[in-house]
Every structure is written in structure tokens, then in C-alpha cells.
Design a protein around this motif. Structure first.
Motif, PDB file in Angstrom:
ATOM      1  N   TYR A  31      56.548  24.064  87.158  1.00 53.47           N
ATOM      2  CA  TYR A  31      57.192  22.822  86.726  1.00 53.47           C
ATOM      3  C   TYR A  31      58.116  22.314  87.828  1.00 53.47           C
ATOM      4  CZ  TYR A  31      59.913  19.493  84.040  1.00 53.47           C
ATOM      5  OH  TYR A  31      60.529  18.338  83.598  1.00 53.47           O
ATOM      6  N   GLN A  32      57.754  21.195  88.426  1.00 52.25           N
ATOM      7  CA  GLN A  32      58.560  20.504  89.435  1.00 52.25           C
ATOM      8  C   GLN A  32      59.218  21.467  90.431  1.00 52.25           C
ATOM      9  OE1 GLN A  32      61.203  17.881  87.279  1.00 52.25           O
ATOM     10  NE2 GLN A  32      59.501  16.658  86.523  1.00 52.25           N
ATOM     11  N   PRO A  33      58.417  22.221  91.166  1.00 55.85           N
ATOM     12  CA  PRO A  33      58.994  23.208  92.090  1.00 55.85           C
ATOM     13  C   PRO A  33      59.864  22.543  93.154  1.00 55.85           C
ATOM     14  CG  PRO A  33      56.656  22.876  92.540  1.00 55.85           C
ATOM     15  CD  PRO A  33      56.955  22.137  91.270  1.00 55.85           C
ATOM     16  N   ASP A  34      60.944  23.251  93.519  1.00 55.62           N
ATOM     17  CA  ASP A  34      61.918  22.737  94.488  1.00 55.62           C
ATOM     18  C   ASP A  34      61.723  23.285  95.898  1.00 55.62           C
ATOM     19  OD1 ASP A  34      64.554  23.232  92.096  1.00 55.62           O
ATOM     20  OD2 ASP A  34      63.634  21.330  92.648  1.00 55.62           O
ATOM     21  N   ILE A  35      61.257  24.514  96.006  1.00 55.86           N
ATOM     22  CA  ILE A  35      61.285  25.222  97.280  1.00 55.86           C
ATOM     23  C   ILE A  35      59.862  25.549  97.732  1.00 55.86           C
ATOM     24  CG2 ILE A  35      62.135  27.298  98.471  1.00 55.86           C
ATOM     25  CD1 ILE A  35      64.465  27.297  96.429  1.00 55.86           C
ATOM     26  N   PRO A  36      59.433  24.995  98.872  1.00 57.86           N
ATOM     27  CA  PRO A  36      58.053  25.200  99.301  1.00 57.86           C
ATOM     28  C   PRO A  36      57.695  26.663  99.547  1.00 57.86           C
ATOM     29  CG  PRO A  36      59.296  23.981 100.963  1.00 57.86           C
ATOM     30  CD  PRO A  36      60.178  24.118  99.771  1.00 57.86           C
ATOM     31  N   GLN A  37      58.624  27.467 100.042  1.00 49.43           N
ATOM     32  CA  GLN A  37      58.325  28.872 100.300  1.00 49.43           C
ATOM     33  C   GLN A  37      58.026  29.620  99.000  1.00 49.43           C
ATOM     34  OE1 GLN A  37      60.853  27.106 101.515  1.00 49.43           O
ATOM     35  NE2 GLN A  37      61.071  27.478 103.696  1.00 49.43           N
ATOM     36  N   ASN A  38      58.777  29.330  97.952  1.00 51.66           N
ATOM     37  CA  ASN A  38      58.504  29.957  96.652  1.00 51.66           C
ATOM     38  C   ASN A  38      57.166  29.489  96.104  1.00 51.66           C
ATOM     39  OD1 ASN A  38      60.867  31.451  96.567  1.00 51.66           O
ATOM     40  ND2 ASN A  38      61.975  29.922  95.387  1.00 51.66           N
ATOM     41  N   THR A  39      56.872  28.213  96.271  1.00 49.66           N
ATOM     42  CA  THR A  39      55.594  27.684  95.814  1.00 49.66           C
ATOM     43  C   THR A  39      54.446  28.364  96.556  1.00 49.66           C
ATOM     44  OG1 THR A  39      56.625  25.589  95.233  1.00 49.66           O
ATOM     45  CG2 THR A  39      54.226  25.588  95.500  1.00 49.66           C
ATOM     46  N   GLY A  40      54.582  28.508  97.867  1.00 51.25           N
ATOM     47  CA  GLY A  40      53.563  29.193  98.651  1.00 51.25           C
ATOM     48  C   GLY A  40      53.372  30.631  98.198  1.00 51.25           C
ATOM     49  N   ALA A  59      57.567  17.280  92.854  1.00 52.31           N
ATOM     50  CA  ALA A  59      58.113  18.465  93.514  1.00 52.31           C
ATOM     51  C   ALA A  59      59.283  18.018  94.382  1.00 52.31           C
ATOM     52  CB  ALA A  59      57.033  19.130  94.364  1.00 52.31           C
ATOM     53  N   GLY A  60      60.099  18.965  94.772  1.00 51.31           N
ATOM     54  CA  GLY A  60      61.252  18.661  95.617  1.00 51.31           C
ATOM     55  C   GLY A  60      60.902  18.619  97.091  1.00 51.31           C
ATOM     56  N   PHE A  61      59.620  18.518  97.427  1.00 56.30           N
ATOM     57  CA  PHE A  61      59.145  18.516  98.807  1.00 56.30           C
ATOM     58  C   PHE A  61      57.746  17.918  98.802  1.00 56.30           C
ATOM     59  CE2 PHE A  61      58.217  22.416  96.634  1.00 56.30           C
ATOM     60  CZ  PHE A  61      56.861  22.578  96.834  1.00 56.30           C
ATOM     61  N   LEU A  62      57.232  17.598  99.975  1.00 56.46           N
ATOM     62  CA  LEU A  62      55.850  17.146 100.073  1.00 56.46           C
ATOM     63  C   LEU A  62      54.948  18.328  99.762  1.00 56.46           C
ATOM     64  CD1 LEU A  62      55.951  14.977 103.307  1.00 56.46           C
ATOM     65  CD2 LEU A  62      55.829  14.197 100.936  1.00 56.46           C
ATOM     66  N   PHE A  63      54.044  18.168  98.829  1.00 60.50           N
ATOM     67  CA  PHE A  63      53.250  19.314  98.389  1.00 60.50           C
ATOM     68  C   PHE A  63      52.351  19.859  99.488  1.00 60.50           C
ATOM     69  CE2 PHE A  63      49.895  21.575  96.194  1.00 60.50           C
ATOM     70  CZ  PHE A  63      50.672  22.494  95.511  1.00 60.50           C
ATOM     71  N   ASP A  64      52.022  19.079 100.483  1.00 60.39           N
ATOM     72  CA  ASP A  64      51.197  19.584 101.574  1.00 60.39           C
ATOM     73  C   ASP A  64      52.052  20.099 102.737  1.00 60.39           C
ATOM     74  OD1 ASP A  64      52.138  17.135 102.382  1.00 60.39           O
ATOM     75  OD2 ASP A  64      50.202  16.380 103.029  1.00 60.39           O
ATOM     76  N   ASP A  65      53.304  20.341 102.451  1.00 58.93           N
ATOM     77  CA  ASP A  65      54.249  20.806 103.454  1.00 58.93           C
ATOM     78  C   ASP A  65      53.742  22.072 104.139  1.00 58.93           C
ATOM     79  OD1 ASP A  65      57.810  20.765 103.420  1.00 58.93           O
ATOM     80  OD2 ASP A  65      56.557  21.971 104.732  1.00 58.93           O
ATOM     81  N   LYS A  66      53.899  22.129 105.471  1.00 53.34           N
ATOM     82  CA  LYS A  66      53.405  23.279 106.233  1.00 53.34           C
ATOM     83  C   LYS A  66      54.093  24.579 105.822  1.00 53.34           C
ATOM     84  CE  LYS A  66      56.552  22.644 110.112  1.00 53.34           C
ATOM     85  NZ  LYS A  66      56.686  22.371 111.513  1.00 53.34           N
ATOM     86  N   ARG A  67      55.284  24.506 105.235  1.00 58.13           N
ATOM     87  CA  ARG A  67      55.972  25.724 104.797  1.00 58.13           C
ATOM     88  C   ARG A  67      55.254  26.390 103.627  1.00 58.13           C
ATOM     89  NH1 ARG A  67      61.782  23.148 104.510  1.00 58.13           N
ATOM     90  NH2 ARG A  67      60.440  21.438 103.940  1.00 58.13           N
ATOM     91  N   ILE A  68      54.581  25.613 102.787  1.00 60.89           N
ATOM     92  CA  ILE A  68      53.780  26.207 101.710  1.00 60.89           C
ATOM     93  C   ILE A  68      52.648  27.017 102.322  1.00 60.89           C
ATOM     94  CG2 ILE A  68      52.225  25.735  99.785  1.00 60.89           C
ATOM     95  CD1 ILE A  68      53.779  23.210  99.288  1.00 60.89           C
ATOM     96  N   ARG A  69      51.974  26.425 103.279  1.00 61.45           N
ATOM     97  CA  ARG A  69      50.851  27.115 103.924  1.00 61.45           C
ATOM     98  C   ARG A  69      51.324  28.386 104.626  1.00 61.45           C
ATOM     99  NH1 ARG A  69      45.925  26.418 104.076  1.00 61.45           N
ATOM    100  NH2 ARG A  69      45.992  24.350 103.201  1.00 61.45           N
ATOM    101  N   ARG A  70      52.491  28.342 105.245  1.00 61.24           N
ATOM    102  CA  ARG A  70      53.003  29.526 105.924  1.00 61.24           C
ATOM    103  C   ARG A  70      53.256  30.646 104.911  1.00 61.24           C
ATOM    104  NH1 ARG A  70      58.147  28.273 108.771  1.00 61.24           N
ATOM    105  NH2 ARG A  70      56.756  27.138 110.148  1.00 61.24           N
ATOM    106  N   ALA A  71      53.875  30.337 103.779  1.00 55.18           N
ATOM    107  CA  ALA A  71      54.169  31.369 102.781  1.00 55.18           C
ATOM    108  C   ALA A  71      52.900  31.843 102.070  1.00 55.18           C
ATOM    109  CB  ALA A  71      55.168  30.828 101.755  1.00 55.18           C
ATOM    110  N   GLY A  72      51.979  30.923 101.827  1.00 51.20           N
ATOM    111  CA  GLY A  72      50.756  31.278 101.119  1.00 51.20           C
ATOM    112  C   GLY A  72      49.659  31.781 102.024  1.00 51.20           C
ATOM    113  N   MET A  73      49.846  31.605 103.331  1.00 48.07           N
ATOM    114  CA  MET A  73      48.895  32.037 104.350  1.00 48.07           C
ATOM    115  C   MET A  73      47.498  31.491 104.053  1.00 48.07           C
ATOM    116  SD  MET A  73      50.534  35.821 104.926  1.00 48.07           S
ATOM    117  CE  MET A  73      49.109  36.454 105.764  1.00 48.07           C
ATOM    118  N   ASP A  74      46.486  32.264 104.359  1.00 45.96           N
ATOM    119  CA  ASP A  74      45.111  31.793 104.177  1.00 45.96           C
ATOM    120  C   ASP A  74      44.641  31.913 102.734  1.00 45.96           C
ATOM    121  OD1 ASP A  74      45.147  34.525 104.286  1.00 45.96           O
ATOM    122  OD2 ASP A  74      43.439  34.718 105.644  1.00 45.96           O
ATOM    123  N   TYR A  75      45.497  32.365 101.849  1.00 45.86           N
ATOM    124  CA  TYR A  75      45.134  32.523 100.445  1.00 45.86           C
ATOM    125  C   TYR A  75      45.090  31.186  99.701  1.00 45.86           C
ATOM    126  CZ  TYR A  75      46.110  37.489 101.111  1.00 45.86           C
ATOM    127  OH  TYR A  75      46.089  38.770 101.561  1.00 45.86           O
TER     128      TYR A  75
END
Length: 181
Positions: A31-40, A59-75
């Protein structure tokens, strides 16, 4: 970092396996995530446990933010993600869902470890900054709590999602007991 041809094959096979998972499998709703690293981190959790994900915007950030990809890696590419423009849009999309909506909240009335999870349930976690509004609490079929020491406010939302999802997967016997290679 470049990945090997074998790794590409493994990822493609894993993606195909994810796509074959039943549509009625357990889901994780953010629900409306704020932190891209937690989302990732939660997207990576969902990939590892075979959960579909619903992201309820804004969300509190752009959902395609590169920080999401970094935290979620290739998963991240292995997770079926549905984005919903609002809580109302999410509710409309869930209208015909068969499973229960289970809110993970510090204000829950049922310890998560005492709850009997079903394979079609959706685990809902709130914003890092403020949880969910009363309207969302009221819409939940159950409100689950993770017992903590007195005086402590809350766990990180990604940790809370992992704890509850892990118990659900244990109960449903959906987690392999193999060791990583």
C-alpha cells in the motif's frame, strides 16, 4: 556486471516457471510504498516465494526507480506485478478474488503465527511512514500482528512482510527445504 549465458538460461527458465504459477496463488500487496529499497526487497521476497505482487499507488518515488532494481536485483523480472492507481482501483480489481485480504499491522488483533493461511490469501503491508488509513483497516478480512517487545514501535516493512510470508509459506508447504548452491 555482465552475466553468463548459463545465468541467462537459468533466469529465463525461472521466469517461465513463475508464469506457470496458478493465478490464484498467494499475493503480496504494497500500500503506497514510500521507500524504493524496501519495495525492491519485497519484490525479491515475492520472487523467491512465488508470490504475485500488487502495488497500490501513489508511491513515494518513481516506481521504475533504479534503487528498486538494485535492491531487487535480477529477481524483479521474475515477479508478476500489478500496479493499481489507487486503493479504490485495487478494491475493484479484487472484487472477484477468492482469497482473504490480510493486513499486517502493529494494530492487529491476531498474532500471525496463530493464523491459518490459505493459498489464495493476499498479505497487505502499509506505508513505511504511516501504515494504512482506517478505510483499509476496515476492508481487511483479518489484521495480523507480529508480537514485539513492549515500547517498540514497529519492524521494517520488508522484514514484517518476510516474517509473515515465511510463516504462510511454511504452513502451505510452498517453500523448498533445499540448500542454496
Amino acid at each position: 556486471l555482465p552475466i553468463s549465458g548459463d545465468e541467462v538460461e537459468r533466469l529465463l527458465a525461472a521466469r517461465d516457471t513463475v508464469r506457470e504459477v496458478e493465478e490464484r496463488a498467494m499475493r503480496l500487496a504494497l500500500y503506497q510504498p514510500d521507500i524504493p529499497q524496501n519495495t525492491g526487497a519485497m519484490l525479491r521476497l515475492a520472487a523467491c516465494f512465488g508470490l504475485g505482487v500488487d502495488v497500490i499507488l501513489p508511491a513515494g518515488f518513481l516506481f521504475d526507480d533504479k534503487r528498486i532494481r538494485r535492491a531487487g536485483m535480477d529477481y524483479i523480472d521474475l515477479v508478476p506485478i500489478a500496479k493499481h492507481s489507487s486503493w479504490q482501483a485495487y478494491r475493484e480489481a479484487r472484487r472477484h478474488a477468492e482469497g482473504r485480504l490480510l493486513l499486517v499491522t502493529t494494530q492487529g488483533d491476531v498474532p500471525y503465527s496463530d493464523f491459518a493461511f490459505g493459498p489464495e490469501d493476499t498479505l497487505l503491508v502499509g506505508r513505511e511512514s504511516g501504515g494504512v488509513p482506517l478505510e483499509v483497516h476496515d476492508a481487511a478480512d483479518a489484521r495480523l500482528v507480529i508480537p514485539m517487545q513492549p515500547g517498540l514501535r514497529s519492524l521494517n516493512v520488508a522484514m514484517a512482510a518476510a516474517i509473515v510470508a515465511g510463516e504462510a509459506m511454511r504452513q502451505l508447504r510452498r517453500v523448498s527445504l533445499r540448500t542454496a548452491s
